[in-house]
Design a protein around this motif. Structure first.
Motif, PDB file in Angstrom:
ATOM      1  N   ASP A 134       1.441  -1.027  -0.407  1.00  0.00           N
ATOM      2  CA  ASP A 134      -0.391  -0.101  -0.280  1.00  0.00           C
ATOM      3  C   ASP A 134       1.108   1.032   0.086  1.00  0.00           C
ATOM      4  O   ASP A 134       1.871   1.322   0.855  1.00  0.00           O
ATOM      5  CB  ASP A 134      -1.068   0.143   1.538  1.00  0.00           C
ATOM      6  N   HIS A 183      -1.664   2.627   8.978  1.00  0.00           N
ATOM      7  CA  HIS A 183      -2.614   1.168   9.582  1.00  0.00           C
ATOM      8  C   HIS A 183      -1.210  -0.187   9.422  1.00  0.00           C
ATOM      9  O   HIS A 183      -0.862   0.397   8.721  1.00  0.00           O
ATOM     10  CB  HIS A 183      -3.687   1.062   8.583  1.00  0.00           C
ATOM     11  N   GLU A 225       0.468   7.388   6.551  1.00  0.00           N
ATOM     12  CA  GLU A 225      -0.259   7.576   5.585  1.00  0.00           C
ATOM     13  C   GLU A 225      -0.527   9.074   5.514  1.00  0.00           C
ATOM     14  O   GLU A 225      -1.463   9.774   5.904  1.00  0.00           O
ATOM     15  CB  GLU A 225      -0.765   7.175   4.662  1.00  0.00           C
ATOM     16  N   GLU A 240       2.684   7.582   1.089  1.00  0.00           N
ATOM     17  CA  GLU A 240       2.426   6.825   2.077  1.00  0.00           C
ATOM     18  C   GLU A 240       3.329   5.673   1.589  1.00  0.00           C
ATOM     19  O   GLU A 240       3.391   5.221   0.730  1.00  0.00           O
ATOM     20  CB  GLU A 240       1.064   5.906   1.398  1.00  0.00           C
TER      21      GLU A 240
END
Ligand code: MF3
Ligand code: CO
Length: 256
Positions: A110, A173, A206, A237
Motif C-alpha cells: 500500500d 495502519h 500515510e 504513504e
C-alpha cells in the motif's frame, strides 16, 4: 499474539511475499506518477495501473474493497483521498494524489504520493514537500520499543510547524494479509501511547495534509473525501517493516 497484542508479526516467508507485493505496488505508483500531465484522464491512469498490476500476476488491492470501483484512488487538489478515477482530464497546475495497493502471494502493499501536473504554485509544491517529509519525520520513530503515537506526534509537530494541518478522520495502519490490519497509526497525537513496535510488524504510515483546516467532507458518491474549506490537500504513504535496526521501506520509490 504477544502480550495480548493482535498485531501480526510476519515471519521471513511472509516478509518475502510482502517484499514482492510492495515492489509491484511501488512500481505501480511510479507508473501512475509518470502519467500525470495535462490532457491525461484519471481513468487512463487507472486502466494503465490495473493492467500493470495484473500483468505482474498480482491483484489490485482496492478493486472491490468495500465496493470501491477502481484500482487506484486519484485525488485532485482539494480532494484528500478516495477520489474515483473517471472522465476528469488533468490540467496544468493540478496536484494529483495517487494511492495504490497490490495483492501478491497472499499479501498487500500500500503506498501513495502526490504528483504535480505541469507547473504548480509555490504553495502547492511546499504542501507536497512537507507532506512527504512528514512521513520521513514519522518513520524515524518506527523502531523497536517506540510506541505507535511517537510516530504520530513527530508527524503532527513537523506539519504544524510548517503551517499546514493534519487530517484526523483517517489514519495509517498495519498491512499484511489484510489491506488494513492493527494497529491504527494516526498522524497526530501525544507521544508515548499505543502499542510498542516490534520487529516483523509491517505498517503503512500515510499522512494526509491540508493547506487550511483539517476538517473534511464527503461527496455524494460516499467515497470522495474533500477538504471542508476547499483548500489543497496532499498524501504520502509507504509500507515498511520494523526490524532490530532501522525500519525498511518495502514500497521504496526508485529515486530514493
Ligand atoms: N489506500 C487506502 C489506504 O491507504 C485504502 C484505499 S480504500 C479503497 O489505506 F477502497 F479505495 F480501496
Ligand atoms: Co493505507
Amino acid at each position: 499474539n504477544r502480550g495480548g497484542s493482535m498485531i501480526a508479526i510476519k515471519n521471513e516467508r511472509e516478509l518475502q511475499a510482502m517484499r514482492q507485493a510492495c515492489k509491484i505496488t511501488a512500481a505501480a505508483r511510479a507508473l501512475a506518477g509518470e502519467m500525470v500531465r495535462p490532457g491525461v484522464s484519471t481513468q487512463q491512469i487507472d486502466k494503465a495501473v490495473h493492467d500493470f498490476i495484473v500483468a505482474q500476476g498480482a491483484k489490485p488491492s482496492f478493486l472491490g474493497y468495500h465496493g470501491y470501483p477502481a484500482s487506484v484512488c486519484i485525488s485532485i487538489n482539494n480532494t484528500v483521498i478516495h477520489g474515483i478515477p473517471g472522465g476528469y482530464v488533468l490540467q496544468e497546475g493540478d496536484i494529483v494524489s495517487i494511492d495504490v495497493g497490490a495483492f501478491y502471494q497472499g499479501f498487500h502493499g500500500d503506498c501513495a504520493a502526490t504528483f504535480p501536473c505541469g507547473a504548480i504554485s509555490t504553495q502547492a509544491q511546499k504542501l507536497i514537500d512537507v507532506t512527504k517529509q512528514s512521513f520521513f519525520e514519522g518513520i524515524r520513530f518506527a523502531t523497536r520499543g517506540h510506541r505507535v503515537s511517537d510516530i504520530s506526534h513527530a508527524i503532527q509537530t513537523y506539519v504544524e510547524s510548517n503551517g499546514f494541518s493534519v487530517v484526523r478522520s483517517f489514519v495509517g495502519h498495519g498491512v499484511g494479509a489484510q489491506l488494513h490490519e492493527e494497529p491504527e497509526v494516526p498522524n497526530y497525537g501525544s507521544p508515548g501511547r499505543g502499542p510498542r513496535l516490534l520487529p516483523g510488524m509491517t505498517l503503512a504510515i500515510e499522512p494526509m495534509i491540508n493547506e487550511g483546516t483539517y476538517e473534511v467532507a464527503w461527496l455524494d458518491d460516499d467515497w470522495t473525501v474533500v477538504t471542508d474549506d476547499g483548500a489543497l490537500s496532499a498524501h504520502y504513504e509507504n509500507t515498511f517493516v520494523i526490524t532490530d535496526g532501522e525500519p525498511i521501506i518495502l514500497t521504496r520509490p526508485l529515486e530514493d
